[in-house]
Enzyme design. Structure first.
Site, PDB file in Angstrom:
ATOM      1  N   LYS A 194       0.845  -1.203   0.000  1.00 17.88           N
ATOM      2  CA  LYS A 194       0.000   0.000   0.000  1.00 17.88           C
ATOM      3  C   LYS A 194       0.877   1.248   0.000  1.00 17.88           C
ATOM      4  O   LYS A 194       1.502   1.584   1.005  1.00 17.88           O
ATOM      5  CB  LYS A 194      -0.917   0.047   1.232  1.00 17.88           C
ATOM      6  CG  LYS A 194      -2.001   1.105   1.061  1.00 17.88           C
ATOM      7  CD  LYS A 194      -2.672   1.490   2.344  1.00 17.88           C
ATOM      8  CE  LYS A 194      -1.948   2.578   3.091  1.00 17.88           C
ATOM      9  NZ  LYS A 194      -1.790   3.857   2.352  1.00 17.88           N
ATOM     10  N   GLU A 270      10.189   1.072  10.122  1.00 11.79           N
ATOM     11  CA  GLU A 270      11.203   2.124   9.900  1.00 11.79           C
ATOM     12  C   GLU A 270      10.488   3.439  10.170  1.00 11.79           C
ATOM     13  O   GLU A 270       9.607   3.840   9.414  1.00 11.79           O
ATOM     14  CB  GLU A 270      11.726   2.016   8.470  1.00 11.79           C
ATOM     15  CG  GLU A 270      13.085   2.628   8.304  1.00 11.79           C
ATOM     16  CD  GLU A 270      13.006   3.994   7.713  1.00 11.79           C
ATOM     17  OE1 GLU A 270      13.005   4.965   8.513  1.00 11.79           O
ATOM     18  OE2 GLU A 270      12.926   4.109   6.482  1.00 11.79           O
ATOM     19  N   CYS A 304      13.408  10.879   7.123  1.00 12.39           N
ATOM     20  CA  CYS A 304      13.340  10.381   8.491  1.00 12.39           C
ATOM     21  C   CYS A 304      14.679  10.564   9.194  1.00 12.39           C
ATOM     22  O   CYS A 304      14.723  10.673  10.401  1.00 12.39           O
ATOM     23  CB  CYS A 304      12.882   8.933   8.515  1.00 12.39           C
ATOM     24  SG  CYS A 304      13.822   7.914   7.425  1.00 12.39           S
ATOM     25  N   GLU A 401       9.888  15.378  15.936  1.00 11.62           N
ATOM     26  CA  GLU A 401      10.202  15.315  14.500  1.00 11.62           C
ATOM     27  C   GLU A 401       9.312  16.303  13.751  1.00 11.62           C
ATOM     28  O   GLU A 401       8.080  16.242  13.845  1.00 11.62           O
ATOM     29  CB  GLU A 401       9.950  13.894  13.978  1.00 11.62           C
ATOM     30  CG  GLU A 401      10.306  13.751  12.513  1.00 11.62           C
ATOM     31  CD  GLU A 401      10.150  12.324  11.996  1.00 11.62           C
ATOM     32  OE1 GLU A 401       9.070  11.733  12.195  1.00 11.62           O
ATOM     33  OE2 GLU A 401      11.108  11.807  11.391  1.00 11.62           O
TER      34      GLU A 401
HETATM   35  N1  LIG Z   1       9.984   7.435   8.686  1.00  8.65           N
HETATM   36  C1  LIG Z   1       9.580   8.016   7.574  1.00  8.65           C
HETATM   37  O1  LIG Z   1      10.182   7.844   6.501  1.00  8.65           O
HETATM   38  C2  LIG Z   1       8.327   8.848   7.598  1.00  8.65           C
HETATM   39  C3  LIG Z   1       7.917   9.494   8.736  1.00  8.65           C
HETATM   40  N2  LIG Z   1       6.794  10.252   8.709  1.00  8.65           N
HETATM   41  C4  LIG Z   1       6.427  10.996   9.937  1.00  8.65           C
HETATM   42  O2  LIG Z   1       5.050  10.899  10.126  1.00  8.65           O
HETATM   43  C5  LIG Z   1       4.467  12.182  10.200  1.00  8.65           C
HETATM   44  C6  LIG Z   1       3.072  12.122   9.689  1.00  8.65           C
HETATM   45  O3  LIG Z   1       3.030  11.755   8.321  1.00  8.65           O
HETATM   46  P1  LIG Z   1       1.855  10.803   7.831  1.00  8.65           P
HETATM   47  O4  LIG Z   1       1.673  10.874   6.369  1.00  8.65           O
HETATM   48  O5  LIG Z   1       0.637  11.098   8.658  1.00  8.65           O
HETATM   49  O6  LIG Z   1       2.481   9.381   8.183  1.00  8.65           O
HETATM   50  P2  LIG Z   1       1.762   8.011   8.376  1.00  8.65           P
HETATM   51  O7  LIG Z   1       2.583   7.188   9.272  1.00  8.65           O
HETATM   52  O8  LIG Z   1       0.316   8.256   8.726  1.00  8.65           O
HETATM   53  O9  LIG Z   1       1.744   7.403   6.885  1.00  8.65           O
HETATM   54  C7  LIG Z   1       2.626   6.436   6.385  1.00  8.65           C
HETATM   55  C8  LIG Z   1       1.817   5.309   5.732  1.00  8.65           C
HETATM   56  O10 LIG Z   1       1.049   4.657   6.733  1.00  8.65           O
HETATM   57  C9  LIG Z   1      -0.314   4.557   6.325  1.00  8.65           C
HETATM   58  N3  LIG Z   1      -1.161   4.532   7.511  1.00  8.65           N
HETATM   59  C10 LIG Z   1      -1.679   5.590   8.197  1.00  8.65           C
HETATM   60  N4  LIG Z   1      -2.437   5.144   9.226  1.00  8.65           N
HETATM   61  C11 LIG Z   1      -2.407   3.790   9.201  1.00  8.65           C
HETATM   62  C12 LIG Z   1      -2.984   2.749  10.001  1.00  8.65           C
HETATM   63  N5  LIG Z   1      -3.757   3.023  11.039  1.00  8.65           N
HETATM   64  N6  LIG Z   1      -2.707   1.475   9.686  1.00  8.65           N
HETATM   65  C13 LIG Z   1      -1.919   1.175   8.634  1.00  8.65           C
HETATM   66  N7  LIG Z   1      -1.362   2.089   7.832  1.00  8.65           N
HETATM   67  C14 LIG Z   1      -1.587   3.393   8.103  1.00  8.65           C
HETATM   68  C15 LIG Z   1      -0.497   5.764   5.413  1.00  8.65           C
HETATM   69  O11 LIG Z   1      -1.618   5.594   4.573  1.00  8.65           O
HETATM   70  C16 LIG Z   1       0.834   5.766   4.647  1.00  8.65           C
HETATM   71  O12 LIG Z   1       0.792   4.805   3.605  1.00  8.65           O
HETATM   72  C17 LIG Z   1       5.410  13.074   9.437  1.00  8.65           C
HETATM   73  O13 LIG Z   1       5.290  14.401   9.820  1.00  8.65           O
HETATM   74  C18 LIG Z   1       6.712  12.469   9.821  1.00  8.65           C
HETATM   75  O14 LIG Z   1       7.091  12.965  11.079  1.00  8.65           O
HETATM   76  C19 LIG Z   1       6.020  10.346   7.581  1.00  8.65           C
HETATM   77  C20 LIG Z   1       6.383   9.726   6.426  1.00  8.65           C
HETATM   78  C21 LIG Z   1       7.594   8.949   6.334  1.00  8.65           C
HETATM   79  N1  BAL Z   2      12.569   6.523   5.037  1.00  2.00           N
HETATM   80  C1  BAL Z   2      13.774   6.297   4.364  1.00  2.00           C
HETATM   81  C2  BAL Z   2      14.709   7.370   4.070  1.00  2.00           C
HETATM   82  C3  BAL Z   2      14.432   8.716   4.648  1.00  2.00           C
HETATM   83  O1  BAL Z   2      13.280   9.081   4.915  1.00  2.00           O
HETATM   84  O2  BAL Z   2      15.356   9.465   4.831  1.00  2.00           O
END
Ligand SMILES: NC(=O)C1=CN([C@@H]2O[C@H](COP(=O)(O)OP(=O)(O)OC[C@H]3O[C@@H](n4cnc5c(N)ncnc54)[C@H](O)[C@@H]3O)[C@@H](O)[C@H]2O)C=CC1
Ligand code: BAL
Length: 501
Positions: A194, A270, A304, A401
């Site tokens: 997804k 991650e 991240c 973050e």
């Molecule tokens: N570690 C990383 O690479 C990332 C970290 N983030 C962090 O998260 C914050 C919020 O961004 P969001 O887009 O809201 O992240 P999110 O964690 O909600 O979204 C990431 C993925 O998880 C899915 N998702 C959301 N709720 C879910 C649930 N209950 N069960 C299963 N899947 C679910 C979303 O549809 C998307 O595909 C950002 O401000 C950032 O701090 C966001 C994106 C990437």
């Molecule tokens: N989530 C993988 C790499 C990055 O966000 O920096």
């Protein structure tokens, strides 16, 4: 069931060409409308306007995808297909990524807002590198023979889980897809993936490339859907044996909880970070400035492992801040398709609001806005590169973050104090240290509580090198040989050669 297509002719400075591909849910090698017949609007973050609508997948579609994946795993994939053949297919997919690299970069720029040039040079290039790296592993996955005694032969096999669920975010849509597909396919798993509802276009284009590469139908299934519906359905599904997630720590907890409450599926996560970037008095100043800039402002701060807490030793603090500010001011915000743009918009209105809320909290809590701190332009989701100084350790901008182009620059005096501050976080994804004393650099890197420690560079990853977090930044490792462990069960086989009871 009929499906929609996305068709667009790009006439930009960096990319001229036509894209045309189906945008349904992708199950068993075919596109169709979602079970509920609903759609998701895809927004252009540069303007805030709708680009197109794609089929919304829900729990029923996830269920259909799991059945297709199970059948494919049993009949035409998994241990039925030799590793060498799985590797050839991954290499073919990498070839197709290469052939369509401009188109893939343009789709990333369109719905994510990152610049075309960076998308091509970093996201697409890294994705190809990752697919090729795991293609190479596909026929080298084996266990061990284990000495016990003369009456027994024992060995291990590394077997695929079966059906794996993968949930990926919007900051690197294509690259996160490649990081997930590579090791899962090399080890013989079938996939229900997804992508983020905010950035579905490149993933949908890849679905057609997966068919073109020749993967058997059902080996990769892709559902564009919301997190609380399709994502949750993946995390809870009893037919899914493992789930891999990249995204927020908040949702990572929900995934783990859903896995625990359903079938105790294997989980890798991650998650977020608040990475420290530490610059000692003896650092090469220009090197430190350039990498610090890349650390916090590359990809609009939506990394991240962004180096969002920049600690600078007092002897070079003023010089560093002066040069870092001048270079930050010179970063060109502009059309993601213009050749000279460095930074485009943030991905969505939600992220824009979240980041502006952090910036306002910094102002209200008494930090100094040294640079930026405001929206850029009047339409879309653009934010000026922002630097805060005069922060306090308990401020939200220092602790949480932000995931945007917002860094805090903090003066420190001695090594023990900065180590304590660097490790004073719930997260442990990455950390960087700048010094010309390599012994100090290595010793310091070993003391940092982080899954990645950079010496004299930052925000720099490679397909062959593992990546993942300590503490609340995650569970398990992606990339490198280590990621193969995420996707295999170890079976121990005991053969009796004469033992009696
Ligand atoms: N570690 C990383 O690479 C990332 C970290 N983030 C962090 O998260 C914050 C919020 O961004 P969001 O887009 O809201 O992240 P999110 O964690 O909600 O979204 C990431 C993925 O998880 C899915 N998702 C959301 N709720 C879910 C649930 N209950 N069960 C299963 N899947 C679910 C979303 O549809 C998307 O595909 C950002 O401000 C950032 O701090 C966001 C994106 C990437
Ligand atoms: N989530 C993988 C790499 C990055 O966000 O920096």
């Amino acid at each position: 069931m009929s499906t929609t297509t996305f068709s667009l002719e790009f006439k930009s400075e960096t990319f001229k060409g036509k894209v045309n591909f189906p945008t349904g849910v992708f199950i068993d090698g075919q596109f169709s409308a979602g079970a509920e017949g609903t759609t998701i609007d895809v927004i252009n973050p540069s303007t805030g306007k709708v680009i197109t609508s794609v089929a919304e997948g829900t729990a029923k579609d996830v269920d259909r995808a799991v059945k297709a994946a199970k059948r494919a795993f049993t009949e035409s994939w998994g241990l039925k297909v030799p590793g060498s053949q799985r590797g050839q297919l991954l290499n073919k997919l990498a070839d197709l990524f290469e052939r369509h690299s401009d188109e893939l970069a343009a789709l990333e720029a369109l719905d994510n807002g990152k610049t075309f040039n960076w998308a091509k040079a970093a996201d697409v290039a890294m994705s190809i590198g990752v697919l090729r790296y795991y293609a190479g592993w596909a026929d080298k996955i084996h266990g061990q023979t284990i000495e016990t005694h003369e009456d027994k032969l024992a060995y291990t096999r590394h077997e695929p889980f079966g059906v794996v669920g993968q949930i990926i975010p919007w900051n690197f849509p294509l690259m996160m897809m490649a990081w997930k597909l590579g090791p899962a396919l090399a080890t013989g798993n079938a996939i229900v993936l997804k992508p983020s509802e905010f950035t579905p276009l490149s993933a949908l284009r890849v679905c057609s490339l997966i068919n073109e590469a020749g993967f058997p139908p059902g080996v990769v299934n892709v559902i564009i859907g919301y997190g609380h519906t399709a994502g949750q359905a993946i995390a809870e599904h009893l037919g899914i044996d493992k789930v891999a997630f990249t995204g927020s720590t908040l949702v990572g907890r929900k995934i783990m909880e859903a896995a625990a409450k359903s079938n105790l599926k294997n989980v890798t996560l991650e998650l977020g970070g608040k990475s420290p970037n530490i610059i000692f008095n003896d650092a090469d100043l220009d090197l430190a400035v350039n990498w610090s800039l890349h650390g916090i402002f590359w990809n609009h701060g939506q990394c991240c492992c962004a180096g969002s807490r920049i600690f600078v030793q007092s002897g070079i603090y003023d010089k560093f801040l002066e040069r870092f500010t001048a270079k930050s001011k010179a970063l060109k915000l502009g059309d993601p398709f213009a050749g000279d743009s460095y930074q485009g918009p943030q991905v969505s209105k939600i992220q824009f609001d979240r980041i502006m809320d952090f910036i306002n909290s910094g102002k209200e809590q008494g930090a100094t806005v040294h640079l930026g701190g405001e929206q850029h332009g009047t339409e879309g989701y653009w934010i000026q590169p922002t630097i805060f100084t005069n922060t306090k350790p308990d401020m939200r901008i220092v602790q949480e973050e932000i995931f945007g182009p917002v860094g805090v620059v903090i003066k420190f005096e001695d090594q023990e104090d900065v180590l304590r501050q660097a490790n004073d976080t719930l997260y442990g994804l990455a950390a960087a240290v700048f010094t010309t004393d390599i012994t100090r650099g290595i010793q310091f890197a070993h003391s940092l509580q982080a899954g990645t420690a950079w010496i004299n560079c930052a925000n720099s990853l490679h397909p062959n090198v593992p990546f993942g977090g300590y503490k609340q930044s995650g569970v398990g490792r992606e990339l490198g040989e280590y990621a193969l462990n995420n996707y295999t069960n170890v079976k121990a086989v005991h053969i009796n050669l004469g033992q009696h009871i």
